[in-house]
Scaffold this motif. Structure first.
Motif, mmCIF file in Angstrom:
data_model
loop_
_atom_site.group_PDB
_atom_site.id
_atom_site.type_symbol
_atom_site.label_atom_id
_atom_site.label_comp_id
_atom_site.label_asym_id
_atom_site.label_seq_id
_atom_site.Cartn_x
_atom_site.Cartn_y
_atom_site.Cartn_z
ATOM 1 N N ILE A 1 20.527 14.408 -6.766
ATOM 2 C CA ILE A 1 19.182 14.493 -5.664
ATOM 3 C C ILE A 1 19.497 15.305 -4.770
ATOM 4 N N LYS B 1 21.786 19.786 -3.781
ATOM 5 C CA LYS B 1 22.527 19.699 -3.708
ATOM 6 C C LYS B 1 22.543 19.904 -1.651
ATOM 7 N N GLU B 2 21.399 19.718 -1.248
ATOM 8 C CA GLU B 2 21.010 20.238 -0.239
ATOM 9 C C GLU B 2 21.501 18.865 0.698
ATOM 10 N N ARG B 3 20.875 17.346 -0.076
ATOM 11 C CA ARG B 3 21.068 16.457 0.450
ATOM 12 C C ARG B 3 22.281 15.832 0.540
ATOM 13 N N ALA B 4 23.112 16.179 -0.462
ATOM 14 C CA ALA B 4 24.275 15.606 -0.728
ATOM 15 C C ALA B 4 25.127 16.312 0.372
ATOM 16 N N ALA C 1 24.126 17.671 2.876
ATOM 17 C CA ALA C 1 23.673 16.779 4.471
ATOM 18 C C ALA C 1 24.572 15.514 4.341
ATOM 19 N N ILE C 2 24.204 14.311 2.839
ATOM 20 C CA ILE C 2 25.077 12.838 2.948
ATOM 21 C C ILE C 2 27.279 13.563 4.035
ATOM 22 N N GLY D 1 19.221 21.491 8.505
ATOM 23 C CA GLY D 1 17.656 20.832 8.081
ATOM 24 C C GLY D 1 16.792 22.328 7.770
ATOM 25 N N ARG E 1 15.048 24.251 -3.164
ATOM 26 C CA ARG E 1 15.275 23.588 -4.155
ATOM 27 C C ARG E 1 15.336 23.820 -5.540
#
Length: 459
Positions: A309, A311-314, A316-317, A448, A453
């Motif tokens: 998904i 690195k940035e989304r992981a 954030a999770i 954010g 990406r």
């Protein structure tokens, strides 16, 4: 620069030897980050009798020194790499000098008195911080030079965090055990610092060989582009320029700084939570195992999640999970008990992502900047990065010290028995729960603003 000069960087996959050598460096970084954060403030307040506020100022002063020298070391590392093709020289100096200074930091006996003891600890810790920065700043710069692969950097930094986790467990659990093995507190702290210092130095020395894999001797045609700024003023100016021109770096650094402050606060409060909330000084070992242990299993999982998904989304999770777990621990102010280990373990799963993912994103930021500004500035980036990380962890210890001072915490010397007021116990809990949760939530705002990406890196 020819690809023949740097086969690893051009390769899609790093050799196992390079990954292993680089990861071993976290044996040093984990030890240095863990023991001072875990026991130094406690050593000052509950062994030397230094007031809580003064203890926090000592730790902060040493970290301010880090902030001053890290950008200079980063620029000097860039010059060394441009001149010799390798960053190894500074790394070796740091590895050889740190063990002595680390041991001296905890070698001060209570008989010297709080004032003399505080001054000696400050001077020794300043020297220790300098040695560590000589190693750490070029060490963090290496991933951007070892490989250009988006996922390969996640793999490299993932294994580094696995070793980092093992090191944190080793030093976080083993350090207090060594301290208790001494015949008295003075001997115990000295034994702990000597063994830990030597182990840290060996790990750093082994990892310095990784610089050979990233080393290259630049062609004369590109040497001017690789020459780092000379002069103290110009070196600081170079750091400011990196912040101005790279929006992704500003966003990532701001996020990492806030998170270092959050985890540094929790780390500095851990010993106090064990002693005064869980009512067992020895419980700090289990607290540490519960917080850090899950990372041994969770880090490879975060690597897989990041590959799928981004690195940035992981990232954030992981941040959201840590925020929720830390906030839950505020209930310990009313009902402390074994249930706390469950919440701490949940935070530990998230902590694995907080360690590996931003470090894997930093080389992406450096590579993105290289397209417009040229190579040879990784040390400048990592000098600013390490300074920011240092600020976060330093202010974490300071925040705990200020909270303790404001809530009436009673300092003491080794062997004496005191009771803490209820307000101080509440302050300890808040330092371990709500404060890190709020800081972690704030980091989501800066995260954010991170725009890079996979497509931006692979382009």
């Amino acid at each position: 620069m020819s690809t023949a000069a740097r086969p690893e960087r051009a390769s899609a996959r790093l050799s196992a030897r390079t990954v292993a050598l680089y990861a071993i460096g976290s044996l040093g970084t984990g030890g240095y980050a863990t023991l001072p954060g875990l026991v130094l403030t406690y050593f000052l307040t509950d062994n030397l009798g230094v007031a809580a506020l003064a203890a926090g100022l000592i730790v902060t002063a040493a970290k301010i020194w880090d902030v001053i020298i890290d950008p200079l070391i980063g620029a000097a590392s860039d010059r060394q790499q441009a001149r010799t093709g390798s960053r190894r020289g500074f790394m070796v100096v740091g590895a050889l000098t740190l063990p002595l200074f680390f041991a001296l930091t905890f070698a001060v006996p209570p008989s010297w008195g709080p004032t003399a003891g505080a001054i000696c600890v400050l001077l020794a810790f300043l020297a220790t911080a300098t040695s560590f920065s000589l190693f750490q700043v070029p060490y963090v710069a290496l991933p951007a030079e070892l490989t250009s692969g988006y996922d390969e950097r996640t793999r490299l930094l993932g294994w580094r965090v696995v070793v980092l986790t093992a090191a944190i467990l080793l030093f976080g659990a083993g350090g207090p055990e060594l301290r208790r093995a001494g015949s008295d507190p003075v001997a115990g702290y000295l034994l702990m610092s000597v063994v830990a210092g030597v182990t840290i130095g060996v790990g750093m020395l082994i990892a310095s060989r990784t610089a050979d894999a990233a080393a290259h001797r630049p062609d004369e045609a590109v040497r001017p582009m690789l020459t780092a700024p000379a002069g103290v003023r110009e070196q600081y100016a170079a750091g400011v320029r990196t912040l101005r021109r790279s929006q992704p770096f500003r966003a990532l650094l701001g996020t990492f700084l806030l998170q270092a402050l959050a985890t540094g606060t929790m780390l500095a409060a851990a010993q106090y939570v064990a002693t005064w909330v869980l009512r067992s000084e020895d419980a700090v070992t289990l607290v540490f195992l519960t917080l850090v242990g899950p990372a041994l299993v969770a880090t490879p999982v975060w690597t897989v999640v990041a590959r799928r998904i981004g690195k940035e989304r992981a990232f954030a999770i992981a941040s959201i999970l840590f925020t929720a777990a830390a906030a839950t621990l505020v209930l310990a102010a009313w009902m402390p008990g074994a249930w706390m280990y469950g919440a701490i373990g949940f935070a530990g799963i998230a902590y694995a992502g907080l360690q590996s993912l931003p470090m894997a994103m930093l080389p992406d930021v450096i590579s993105h900047d290289e397209r417009a500004s040229g190579r040879g500035q990784a040390g400048t980036f990592t000098g600013v990065w390490t300074a920011g990380e240092t600020v976060g962890f330093a202010l974490g210890a300071t925040a705990v010290s200020l909270t303790l001072a404001a809530t009436g915490y009673v300092s003491t010397v080794a062997g004496a028995t005191v009771e803490q007021p209820d307000a101080a116990i509440t302050g300890i809990v808040l330092s371990f729960s709500i404060l890190p949760a709020l800081l972690m939530a704030a980091s989501l705002l800066t995260l954010g603003r991170y725009r890079l990406r996979r497509a931006d890196i692979d382009a």
